[in-house]
Design an enzyme around this catalytic site. Structure first.
Site, PDB file in Angstrom:
ATOM      1  N   ASP A 180      -4.028 -13.853  -1.268  1.00  0.00           N
ATOM      2  CA  ASP A 180      -2.740 -13.463  -0.694  1.00  0.00           C
ATOM      3  C   ASP A 180      -2.344 -12.071  -1.184  1.00  0.00           C
ATOM      4  O   ASP A 180      -2.245 -11.838  -2.405  1.00  0.00           O
ATOM      5  CB  ASP A 180      -1.681 -14.485  -1.124  1.00  0.00           C
ATOM      6  N   ASP A 181      -2.134 -11.155  -0.251  1.00  0.00           N
ATOM      7  CA  ASP A 181      -1.570  -9.825  -0.555  1.00  0.00           C
ATOM      8  C   ASP A 181      -2.490  -8.943  -1.406  1.00  0.00           C
ATOM      9  O   ASP A 181      -2.007  -8.083  -2.144  1.00  0.00           O
ATOM     10  CB  ASP A 181      -0.223  -9.953  -1.290  1.00  0.00           C
ATOM     11  N   CYS A 213       1.850 -12.777   6.172  1.00  0.00           N
ATOM     12  CA  CYS A 213       0.952 -13.900   5.902  1.00  0.00           C
ATOM     13  C   CYS A 213       0.619 -14.762   7.116  1.00  0.00           C
ATOM     14  O   CYS A 213      -0.539 -14.885   7.511  1.00  0.00           O
ATOM     15  CB  CYS A 213       1.544 -14.772   4.803  1.00  0.00           C
ATOM     16  N   HIS A 246      -0.800 -20.568   6.412  1.00  0.00           N
ATOM     17  CA  HIS A 246       0.523 -20.452   5.803  1.00  0.00           C
ATOM     18  C   HIS A 246       1.234 -21.779   5.999  1.00  0.00           C
ATOM     19  O   HIS A 246       1.318 -22.289   7.115  1.00  0.00           O
ATOM     20  CB  HIS A 246       1.319 -19.318   6.451  1.00  0.00           C
ATOM     21  N   ASP A 298      -5.459 -11.768   3.265  1.00  0.00           N
ATOM     22  CA  ASP A 298      -4.758 -11.818   4.546  1.00  0.00           C
ATOM     23  C   ASP A 298      -4.217 -10.449   4.950  1.00  0.00           C
ATOM     24  O   ASP A 298      -4.036 -10.164   6.130  1.00  0.00           O
ATOM     25  CB  ASP A 298      -3.649 -12.878   4.553  1.00  0.00           C
ATOM     26  N   HIS A 299      -3.959  -9.572   3.985  1.00  0.00           N
ATOM     27  CA  HIS A 299      -3.505  -8.196   4.238  1.00  0.00           C
ATOM     28  C   HIS A 299      -3.379  -7.504   2.899  1.00  0.00           C
ATOM     29  O   HIS A 299      -3.668  -8.101   1.845  1.00  0.00           O
ATOM     30  CB  HIS A 299      -2.163  -8.162   4.984  1.00  0.00           C
TER      31      HIS A 299
END
Length: 714
Positions: free
Chosen positions: A43-44, A82, A136, A332-333
């Site tokens: 995540d992130d 997300c 998510h 995810d990014h």
């Protein structure tokens, strides 16, 4: 939905049922001797890793994975938030097809009953397992992480997850706060643990069960950190003394950044430690010392994540499955760390959309691995020195939406078909393209030397690109600019990233019918990577016409026009490009009402065909020469090219050119309306000996030169 660990007897029963069903259906024997899949989703996580060249971050276990993997250095998410990103790459559809731009709809109900990647593996005989944050949680995955469609058993969520936003961060006054920066003593946490520690333990537990079962598995493990709050074991701070932490290289808001493009980092402002700073909205900068603390804690959280990945991969060794398990690692990014005066994600910049992406495939990215071999021994980030180089590195631009077809191909399954332009009623298809062809570097070089291709979907000569998008409620930063709900979206920023530039247009968007109006452009951005790798200097407005200009080399070059379409978004049918000259250099200009047409240089000598097939009854030249293009540039004529993307018809008009002052239409011999054109390479013959001009175009799917066009005046 938090799921307790299943009773082992129940889990084994599920496995036996799956095995029996697989054996009973010969058509389901797709995997054959195919491999297991371990998909790790973070995540992130931006690519602040040693294997991506970061000199500060300690990530020895992920670097070790990279040393056995094919690593992509230019991979991009389709939306930097997300839920939309995860639904996009798990279904293989772009956000405009999933119709999810926020957190508040379930694609199977609001868009289409699209199959997911784990569902596809499940339907092909795999046991599919989910641990941690994969989908998510919440409405966007039907409060079930898409179970039972995607997973063989209910997904596991760590019990400590519910405390993520509680007041668990001890301040200097001894009180507990819900801070952004949150190093903790793990023994003081609820349950004496943290979510990612629990997820690693559960994933290892599942691997130990799977080693005794011959059934192929697809195990997805989702890690929370470095998502905010930056809550991690406090000992990881020792790896990053504050005096070694620098500010972002560009911690200011760029002067020519359109207000609609700015992310006001609202969720960061809601944390107790940030609230105490009383920073003005929307641009007020954080104090330098606090910026360093955020960056320090982000790096510490990455090293904490690295430990979890190291323990998981070491367990894969311990159960003897490293020799027949594909490992995919991605995020995810990304996450902004002060660049452009921004924090968090919620934008179209590289820092928000670029992600790490690597594939470990035994026998493909490495030499064959014997059973029981130690591929991933655990490395302690506090003691390990040195960085392992990636086994292979791809610099081509790729997209997360391509994960589904890529992993399917690597596992030996049939690659899902490409989606038609409108695919809302199609259950199984993908808007991404398998990137397995990038893995074979030596084979790739052979392909690049070919004049044509063998009919595959994408050839190496085609310019790779990535699409991202982000919604906004207004032209100026609002309190809901970062995460607007669907009903509040009024503008959509569509962005294209190639190896050379990032181009973004912010256009009017109607949430009632999910339509974007590309004739109503609110703002634009254009960044050239060669001179502006951090994307600080927007040159979109560097022309009196309000459109961008790109300088192209004149000598021995032609223009390659790249038409970029978003499925179900581009509603108008005609696009116009204007080529003109100024100050002794050729300029490629985008017509203001034109939309997504981009310009790319191509090697003239390599790409031009020696001959055109003579067209019976036509006075077309037998050979194209570079003089035809140079003459046009020297003539100071404005040449207008229009493409009807549905019929494939090209219209040409040069009103100021004495030999080329009528409009001509070039109609491809074979209509290609089923798949939108992606690339045209255009040549014009403006020879003074002929009062007609000829144009040839390159088929973007086959890369063959198409000379069988109908040439019509009028």
């Amino acid at each position: 939905m938090a799921a307790a660990r299943l009773c082992p007897c129940l889990f084994v029963a599920v496995l036996w049922l799956a095995r029996d069903a697989f054996a009973a259906d010969p058509a389901a024997a797709g995997p054959g001797d195919g491999m297991n899949v371990l998909l790790i989703i973070v995540d992130d996580l931006r690519p602040v890793l040693g294997c991506y060249g970061d000199k500060l971050v300690k990530s020895p276990n992920i670097d070790q994975l990279a040393s056995q993997s094919m690593v992509f250095s230019n991979a991009y998410a389709q939306q930097a938030v997300c839920a939309p990103s995860r639904v996009s790459f798990l279904t293989g559809r772009r956000p405009d097809t999933t119709r999810l731009y926020d957190f508040y709809s379930y694609w199977r109900v609001h868009a289409g009953n699209y199959s997911t990647m784990p569902q596809y593996f499940k339907e092909n005989g795999y046991v599919t397992l989910s641990v941690g944050k994969v989908f998510h949680p919440g409405i966007s995955s039907n409060y079930s992480d898409d179970y039972p469609y995607s997973w063989s058993i209910p997904p596991f969520h760590p019990s400590a997850e519910k405390h993520e936003n509680d007041k668990t961060c001890r301040g200097k006054d001894g009180k507990l706060y819900a801070n952004l920066v949150c190093p903790v003593n793990v023994t003081e946490m609820p349950g004496g643990t943290l979510p990612d520690i629990q997820s690693t333990e559960e994933a290892i537990h599942l691997l130990n069960i799977m080693k005794t079962n011959r059934q192929k598995f697809f195990l997805a493990v989702g890690y929370h950190k470095p998502h905010i709050p930056l809550r991690y074991p406090q000992e990881f701070l020792k790896l990053y003394p504050l005096e070694n932490i620098t500010l972002a290289p560009d911690p200011w808001v760029p002067k020519k950044l359109p207000s609609v493009a700015y992310n006001p980092w609202t969720d960061i402002r809601q944390r107790d430690d940030v609230k105490a700073l009383n920073v003005s909205f929307p641009y007020g900068p954080l104090p330098d010392d606090f910026q360093r603390q955020i960056r320090q804690s982000y790096y510490a959280a990455v090293s904490y994540l690295d430990v979890q990945v190291g323990l998981l991969l070491n367990a894969l060794d311990n159960v003897g499955l490293s020799n027949n398990t594909i490992v995919v690692f991605t995020a995810d990014h990304g996450w902004s760390l002060g660049e452009h005066g921004e924090w968090a994600k919620y934008s179209n910049f590289d820092v928000a959309t670029r992600v790490p992406l690597m594939f470990y495939v035994p026998g493909m990215t490495t030499s064959p691995v014997s059973q029981g071999a130690r591929v991933f021994p655990y490395l302690d980030p506090f003691n390990h020195i040195g960085v392992s180089a990636p086994q292979g590195q791809g610099k081509d631009v790729v997209e997360l939406v391509s994960l589904f077809p890529t992993i399917a191909e690597l596992a030996g399954l049939q690659v899902p078909p490409a989606c038609p332009e409108m695919s809302f009623g199609v259950v199984l298809c993908t808007e991404g393209t398998s990137i397995v062809h990038y893995f074979n570097v030596s084979g790739r070089m052979v392909e690049e030397g070919k004049e044509g291709c063998d009919g595959t979907d994408r050839c190496f000569k085609e310019e790779p690109f990535a699409f991202s998008q982000y919604p906004r409620p207004a032209d100026t930063p609002q309190w809901n600019s970062d995460k607007p709900k669907l009903k509040d979206i009024r503008i959509m920023g569509y962005s294209m990233r190639t190896i050379d530039y990032r181009y973004t247009v912010w256009v009017q968007f109607d949430p009632n019918n999910f339509s974007a109006n590309f004739e109503d452009v609110h703002a634009g951005e254009l960044y050239m990577m060669e001179n502006d790798p951090n994307q600080d200097y927007n040159i979109y407005y560097n022309t009196s016409h309000g459109c961008h200009l790109v300088y192209c080399e004149q000598s021995q070059r032609v223009y390659e026009l790249v038409l970029c379409g978003f499925s179900g978004v581009m509603k108008y049918e005609r696009l116009t490009l204007v080529l003109f000259r100024k100050v002794g250099k050729s300029l490629c200009g985008l017509n203001c009402g034109g939309g997504f047409i981009f310009i790319r240089k191509a090697d003239f000598v390599r790409d031009i065909p020696d001959k055109l097939v003579e067209q019976e009854g036509r006075n077309s030249p037998e050979r194209l020469t570079k003089e035809m293009f140079e003459h046009l540039l020297q003539s100071n004529a404005n040449l207008q090219l229009s493409l009807d993307r549905y019929s494939g018809q090209i219209s040409v008009h040069a009103p100021s050119h004495k030999l080329f002052n009528e409009e001509f239409h070039l109609i491809p011999h074979e209509k290609r309306s089923l798949r939108p054109l992606k690339t045209l390479t255009v040549f014009m013959d403006t020879s003074r000996t002929s009062h007609k001009s000829v144009m040839t175009w390159r088929n973007p799917q086959t890369q063959h030169w198409e000379a069988d066009v109908e040439f019509v005046e009028g």
